[in-house]
Enzyme design. Structure first.
Site, PDB file in Angstrom:
ATOM      1  N   ASP A   1       0.832  -1.198   0.000  1.00  0.00           N
ATOM      2  CA  ASP A   1       0.000   0.000   0.000  1.00  0.00           C
ATOM      3  C   ASP A   1       0.872   1.256   0.000  1.00  0.00           C
ATOM      4  O   ASP A   1       1.900   1.324   0.686  1.00  0.00           O
ATOM      5  CB  ASP A   1      -0.895  -0.009   1.239  1.00  0.00           C
ATOM      6  CG  ASP A   1      -1.816   1.183   1.308  1.00  0.00           C
ATOM      7  OD1 ASP A   1      -2.721   1.273   0.458  1.00  0.00           O
ATOM      8  OD2 ASP A   1      -1.627   2.035   2.207  1.00  0.00           O
TER       9      ASP A   1
ATOM     10  N   GLU B   1      13.657 -15.615  -1.189  1.00  0.00           N
ATOM     11  CA  GLU B   1      13.856 -16.802  -0.346  1.00  0.00           C
ATOM     12  C   GLU B   1      12.654 -17.726  -0.402  1.00  0.00           C
ATOM     13  O   GLU B   1      12.785 -18.948  -0.334  1.00  0.00           O
ATOM     14  CB  GLU B   1      14.089 -16.387   1.103  1.00  0.00           C
ATOM     15  CG  GLU B   1      15.391 -15.679   1.399  1.00  0.00           C
ATOM     16  CD  GLU B   1      15.466 -15.309   2.863  1.00  0.00           C
ATOM     17  OE1 GLU B   1      14.873 -16.045   3.694  1.00  0.00           O
ATOM     18  OE2 GLU B   1      16.078 -14.284   3.194  1.00  0.00           O
TER      19      GLU B   1
END
Length: 536
Positions: free
Chosen positions: A209, A251
């Site tokens: 956001d 990851e």
């Protein structure tokens, strides 16, 4: 929990169709009038049948809901109105079982004034380590009675609020949403941990956001119109944050989509460099009027600004902040601008709906990914929410001139003949926002039985898009077309033609008509405000 892996090998996000769920208004599973995770879980088969690849949830975290959940009190807790963390984990798992990925919403610019950090900052007082996580400042003027600077709000109203001990704190949005200080290492560490928390629970992506607002200019200098750099929009230091985030996402094989409102295409593209965000919302297309030259220009600009960094474009017609497509396209001004929203704007809904159907095929034929806001597949119009039921702070902070964003957030209609159009399980519990008269005619069950409905159009379009490799990410070539017509080719002999002309136009030679947003004329011409997909 999902085990992380070291490299991302699945580029699903480059051409995905991602469905946006606004949890309060999607489906009410416990009958209290508010949408919840139980309601979403029960409707997952609907989303699978629709044919979306992923679901993006607007914030479902613990929140006072002053700003629709974008005032987060705890990023690791599901708000009790929506359910529990265990239920969120079940939803993620059940969605995966249906081939649907989950994207969560992170709100890094600010927190709720009920967040533990902010409560501690108020209690600790001026000069404390607790206040250093935010932007507390003494005021200006003889007695500190003036705000520390002249920054404009992202909403109407002030950006500074004074506390009893005399200091002021910064909030680019409402006073209940204090801005975090992203120069503070604890702020960075906290959000990196939050990302790991949700990636470890199996989410496939994160929507960020207000992604360009996090970092502020040192010293918080006054804002001067037209003078660059802006003191809190698109500061260069913000890219260090997203490089660190990208390493975490990689990851786990996670992806990012940023809410980045920037007029400068080169500055916009910086967020999409290979070691930063994967994608960012394309607001120029969302705000573009229903005009052939403007649309073509916007499409060209979008593809050009993404090309240097190798990122796919995103396409979206509407979201939880924006006037619904069927209504906007039925107005004299078909563009979108927050500053021009007003009550009682005349609308030709039949015209807007016809254009919205054509826009659906245009959008889904463009290269890249598509975001579909809940209810757009039903052709929902903007609802006229009674003034005494409006909850959106944009309305109140405008002094009542702006109708706010509640009109696109009215609960969905599922079953035409059920109380509240089947939104909830209890007839006695009125939805948190009232549904307009006649809302039931848009219900899923009614549209599902109508082969000419908006829902049927979206289902067929998404099926074709998923089954034909010519759609999605890849090249686009404009084709010769008459005035007011957009025509372009995609790979594998696919052609999209959209008419915004004043009268019927001839189609190019084709082998097969795959899909049309509306009927052709009796002599095979394409009527105005109609789109087709062709195999040539």
């Amino acid at each position: 929990m999902a085990a992380p892996h070291s490299t991302r090998t699945d580029d699903w996000w480059r051409d995905a169709v991602i469905y946006q769920v606004y949890p309060r208004s999607f489906a009410d599973g416990d009958g209290d009038g508010t949408g919840d995770l139980a309601g979403v879980r029960a409707r997952l088969p609907y989303l699978a049948e629709l044919g979306v690849d992923a679901v993006w949830f607007t914030p479902w975290y613990l929140s006072p809901l002053v700003d629709g959940g974008y005032d987060v009190a705890d990023y690791r807790t599901i708000d009790p109105a929506f359910g529990t963390l265990a239920e969120a984990e079940k939803l993620i798992s059940e969605a995966a079982g249906l081939g649907i990925k989950v994207v969560v919403d992170i709100v890094p610019n600010h927190v709720s004034d009920r967040h533990a950090w902010f409560r501690a900052a108020l209690a600790a007082g001026p000069g404390s380590p607790e206040r250093a996580r935010f932007h507390f400042r003494p005021g200006r003027g003889e007695n500190g009675e003036l705000p520390p600077n002249t920054w404009p709000s992202q909403f109407s109203g002030q950006t500074w609020t004074r506390v009893p001990d005399g200091e002021w704190y910064l909030h680019l949005f409402t006073p209940e949403q204090p801005d975090l200080n992203w120069a503070h290492p604890e702020v960075r560490a906290e959000h990196e941990d939050v990302l790991r928390f949700w990636f470890a629970r199996g989410v496939a992506g994160v929507r960020i956001d207000s992604a360009a607002l996090l970092t502020k200019a040192p010293g918080l200098p006054d804002f001067v119109e037209g003078v660059d750099p802006h003191p809190y929009v698109d500061q260069d230091e913000i890219h260090d944050i997203y490089r660190a985030w990208r390493a975490i996402a990689d990851e786990y094989g996670g992806v990012f989509v940023g809410e980045v409102w920037l007029p400068d295409s080169e500055r916009f593209a910086r967020y999409l460099r290979p070691d930063e965000l994967h994608t960012a919302f394309n607001f120029n297309f969302l705000a573009c009027p229903w005009d052939p030259e403007r649309l073509r220009h916007t499409i060209d600009d979008t593809l050009a600004e993404h090309a240097p960094v190798g990122a796919p474009a995103t396409w979206v017609l509407c979201n939880h902040d924006v006037t619904r497509t069927a209504t906007r396209y039925g107005r004299a001004d078909t563009a979108f601008d927050f500053a021009t929203k007003r009550f009682d704007t005349p609308t030709d809904l039949a015209l807007g709906t016809r254009r919205a159907r054509a826009a659906a095929l245009l959008t889904l034929a463009l290269p890249g990914s598509v975001y579909l806001y809940q209810g757009e597949e039903l052709g929902l119009p903007e609802a006229d929410v009674p003034r005494d039921r409006i909850e959106d702070p944009m309305h109140f902070r405008s002094g009542g001139t702006d109708p706010g964003r509640d009109g696109c957030r009215v609960p969905l209609p599922w079953t035409a003949d059920a109380p509240h159009a089947g939104f909830g399980t209890a007839a006695a519990s009125e939805p948190w926002l009232p549904q307009p008269d006649g809302w039931a005619r848009y219900a899923v069950d009614r549209q599902g039985a109508d082969p000419e409905s908006m829902l049927a159009l979206y289902r067929e379009a998404l099926l074709l898009r998923r089954s034909d490799a010519g759609f999605g990410d890849g090249p686009l070539k404009w084709l010769p077309a008459g005035e007011g017509v957009l025509a372009f080719a995609r790979p594998r002999g696919l052609v999209c033609v959209v008419s915004l002309a004043d009268g019927p136009v001839a189609l190019p030679p084709y082998e097969r008509l795959l899909l049309a947003s509306g009927p052709l004329t009796t002599d095979g011409l394409l009527p105005p405000d109609t789109a087709v997909w062709l195999r040539v």
